[in-house]
Design an enzyme around this catalytic site. Structure first.
Site, PDB file in Angstrom:
ATOM      1  N   CYS A 187       0.648  -1.096  -0.060  1.00 15.35           N
ATOM      2  CA  CYS A 187       0.001   0.059  -0.138  1.00 15.35           C
ATOM      3  C   CYS A 187       0.906   1.098  -0.076  1.00 15.35           C
ATOM      4  O   CYS A 187       2.053   1.372   0.599  1.00 15.35           O
ATOM      5  CB  CYS A 187      -0.913  -0.056   1.096  1.00 15.35           C
ATOM      6  SG  CYS A 187      -1.964   1.295   1.498  1.00 15.35           S
ATOM      7  N   HIS A 243      -2.147  -4.088   4.997  1.00 12.79           N
ATOM      8  CA  HIS A 243      -1.795  -3.574   6.291  1.00 12.79           C
ATOM      9  C   HIS A 243      -3.287  -3.483   7.054  1.00 12.79           C
ATOM     10  O   HIS A 243      -4.014  -3.044   6.319  1.00 12.79           O
ATOM     11  CB  HIS A 243      -0.947  -2.351   6.609  1.00 12.79           C
ATOM     12  CG  HIS A 243      -1.551  -1.214   5.916  1.00 12.79           C
ATOM     13  ND1 HIS A 243      -2.181  -0.351   6.502  1.00 12.79           N
ATOM     14  CD2 HIS A 243      -1.680  -0.610   4.697  1.00 12.79           C
ATOM     15  CE1 HIS A 243      -2.727   0.881   5.913  1.00 12.79           C
ATOM     16  NE2 HIS A 243      -2.361   0.432   4.731  1.00 12.79           N
TER      17      HIS A 243
HETATM   18 CO    CO Z   1      -3.385   1.201   3.002  1.00 11.94          CO
END
Ligand code: CO
Length: 224
Positions: A47, A103
């Site tokens: 991410c 995450h």
């Molecule tokens: Co994220």
């Protein structure tokens, strides 16, 4: 009095100089060696979140980790950017491991879960919304949003691993006998630790079984 914005971002240049000095102090040939070649063994697909800096959390040096990051670590079959990174990493650099790392507490996944409008990114996050709909039964209607979110963060990683495995790039690599393993990891902002979600695939025949095993673990959360 209004302070002027720092238009030159001097602090970052200063930090950079300090960092480069410290690298040379540790190894005088550090940059010479990096210029000569990069030979990473790992591709990280993670991410864009600023709290999940790929190299740092696995303590790898420049040259050791090839990185692609986007909002909510999504691998889309028509995303030329991500596919090009994957192809370069596998065909040119000969990396041995692709790590899809999500995450917990991901804002992108959260927006997809609750249908929060962000803007253009809504279209990108629709891929995560698809994951949410596909696995609705594992998300448990009565669960608090936080737990539901974390579960969707995990399911999203697993679905993206499946997407990586299904690309022509990975299938062709396995076909020609290249050693290549795809991993499903998730990172916790709360303790800084990584966790392996267990969908580890190193051949074309393993994906279906690995997915079945993995999703079976979520059956406990399903309403009876
Ligand atoms: Co994220």
């Amino acid at each position: 009095m209004v302070t002027q914005p720092d238009v030159t971002l001097d602090k970052l240049f200063h930090n950079n100089r300090e960092w480069a000095d410290s690298m040379v102090k540790q190894d005088p040939d550090f940059f010479k060696k990096l210029v000569a070649q990069q030979s990473p063994e790992y591709l990280w697909i993670g991410c864009s979140d600023s709290r999940v800096p790929a190299n740092e959390i696995v303590n790898l040096q420049p040259g050791e980790l090839f990185v692609h990051r986007n909002v909510a670590n999504v691998v889309v079959h028509t995303d030329l950017n991500c596919l090009s990174v994957l192809q370069f990493a596998i065909d040119v650099l000969g990396i041995k491991h692709v790590i899809v790392c999500g995450h917990y507490g991901c804002s992108g996944v959260h927006a997809a879960l609750v249908g929060k409008r962000i803007g253009l990114a809504d279209n990108w996050l629709h891929h995560v919304h698809d994951v949410c709909q596909k696995h609705e039964r594992y998300l448990g209607e009565v669960l608090p949003t936080r737990e539901k979110l974390n579960r969707l963060c995990e399911l999203n990683v697993i679905e993206q691993v499946a997407n990586v495995c299904q690309t022509t790039i990975v299938r062709d690599a396995w076909e020609r006998g290249q050693l290549l393993t795809i991993h499903s990891w998730i990172y916790s902002l709360e303790d800084g630790l990584l966790r392996d979600l267990g969908v580890t695939v190193n051949g074309p025949d393993q994906l279906a079984d690995k997915l079945r095993e993995s999703f079976a673990r979520y059956e406990d959360y399903c309403p009876t």
